[in-house]
Design an enzyme around this catalytic site. Sequence first.
Site, PDB file in Angstrom:
ATOM      1  CD1 TRP A 179      16.486  -4.231  15.225  1.00 32.03           C
ATOM      2  CD2 TRP A 179      18.682  -4.040  16.365  1.00 32.03           C
ATOM      3  NE1 TRP A 179      16.224  -4.122  16.255  1.00 32.03           N
ATOM      4  CE2 TRP A 179      17.363  -4.618  17.472  1.00 32.03           C
ATOM      5  CE3 TRP A 179      19.770  -3.835  17.235  1.00 32.03           C
ATOM      6  CZ2 TRP A 179      17.308  -4.195  18.417  1.00 32.03           C
ATOM      7  CZ3 TRP A 179      19.691  -4.014  18.541  1.00 32.03           C
ATOM      8  CH2 TRP A 179      18.718  -4.098  18.687  1.00 32.03           C
ATOM      9  CB  SER A 222      15.911   0.058   9.808  1.00 33.10           C
ATOM     10  OG  SER A 222      15.886  -1.341   9.186  1.00 33.10           O
ATOM     11  CG  PHE A 223      17.819   6.175  12.383  1.00 28.29           C
ATOM     12  CD1 PHE A 223      16.520   7.072  12.005  1.00 28.29           C
ATOM     13  CD2 PHE A 223      18.661   7.144  12.538  1.00 28.29           C
ATOM     14  CE1 PHE A 223      16.723   7.263  12.038  1.00 28.29           C
ATOM     15  CE2 PHE A 223      18.710   7.961  12.685  1.00 28.29           C
ATOM     16  CZ  PHE A 223      17.356   9.090  12.889  1.00 28.29           C
ATOM     17  CB  CYS A 258      13.953  -6.317   9.388  1.00 31.44           C
ATOM     18  SG  CYS A 258      12.646  -7.292   9.596  1.00 31.44           S
ATOM     19  CB  VAL A 259      11.692  -1.454  11.306  1.00 33.62           C
ATOM     20  CG1 VAL A 259      11.255  -1.043  12.429  1.00 33.62           C
ATOM     21  CG2 VAL A 259      13.020  -0.610  10.960  1.00 33.62           C
ATOM     22  CB  ILE A 260      10.009  -6.996  14.501  1.00 35.96           C
ATOM     23  CG1 ILE A 260      10.922  -7.342  13.044  1.00 35.96           C
ATOM     24  CG2 ILE A 260       9.345  -7.853  14.550  1.00 35.96           C
ATOM     25  CD1 ILE A 260      11.328  -8.638  13.675  1.00 35.96           C
ATOM     26  CD  GLU A 278       5.499  -4.739  25.396  1.00 38.63           C
ATOM     27  OE1 GLU A 278       5.793  -3.481  26.549  1.00 38.63           O
ATOM     28  OE2 GLU A 278       5.486  -5.661  24.993  1.00 38.63           O
ATOM     29  CG  HIS A 334      11.530   3.111  18.317  1.00 35.27           C
ATOM     30  ND1 HIS A 334      12.490   4.425  18.531  1.00 35.27           N
ATOM     31  CD2 HIS A 334      12.537   1.931  17.720  1.00 35.27           C
ATOM     32  CE1 HIS A 334      14.136   3.836  17.719  1.00 35.27           C
ATOM     33  NE2 HIS A 334      13.449   1.921  17.621  1.00 35.27           N
ATOM     34  CG  PHE A 391      11.860   1.152   1.604  1.00 33.38           C
ATOM     35  CD1 PHE A 391      13.049   2.489   2.573  1.00 33.38           C
ATOM     36  CD2 PHE A 391      10.584   0.659   1.776  1.00 33.38           C
ATOM     37  CE1 PHE A 391      12.274   2.325   3.910  1.00 33.38           C
ATOM     38  CE2 PHE A 391      10.292   0.670   3.310  1.00 33.38           C
ATOM     39  CZ  PHE A 391      11.256   1.331   4.302  1.00 33.38           C
TER      40      PHE A 391
END
Length: 164
Positions: free
Chosen positions: A31, A65-66, A89-91, A94, A97, A122
Amino acid sequence: MATQLKNLSDFSNTTIPNAGAYRFGIVVAEWNAKITGALYEGAYQSLVDNGTLEENIFTYSVPGSFELTTGADILLKNKNLDAVICLGCVIQGETRHFDFICNAVANGVSNVSIKYSKPVIFGVLTTDNEQQAEDRAGGKHGNKGVEAAVTAIKMADLNKQLHD
């Protein structure tokens, strides 16, 4: 902001041990592939540049990422490794989550590290937007993948020193 004008991947003030004797796993989230691919390139090249033999770097992809935590656990269960680097990468979106994923991954990486008494690094960007991620994946703030690789080398070396 302290990082606004700073390359965070500057290691000129520290000594990086030779990594020739170590074996590393890299788990990469698919992702946000443009970002995680850049993180991976930075990590992989840093390992090689610091002496790791290419045949001693084991790379595996996971969907997001999870899943990095499970990927690291599987790697450490099945391979004789000195450290595992988790890249994702977690962006921010809205919804909440973002918070749940970031917390779960951070806790999961720590737990896997403790479970195996091996460094699990990490290397996950947790940014407000894509531009911040790009800035930290080879952009103006350096490459978090490079930082994760250097951390893995240093922690593998520390672990070896204390067990010799």
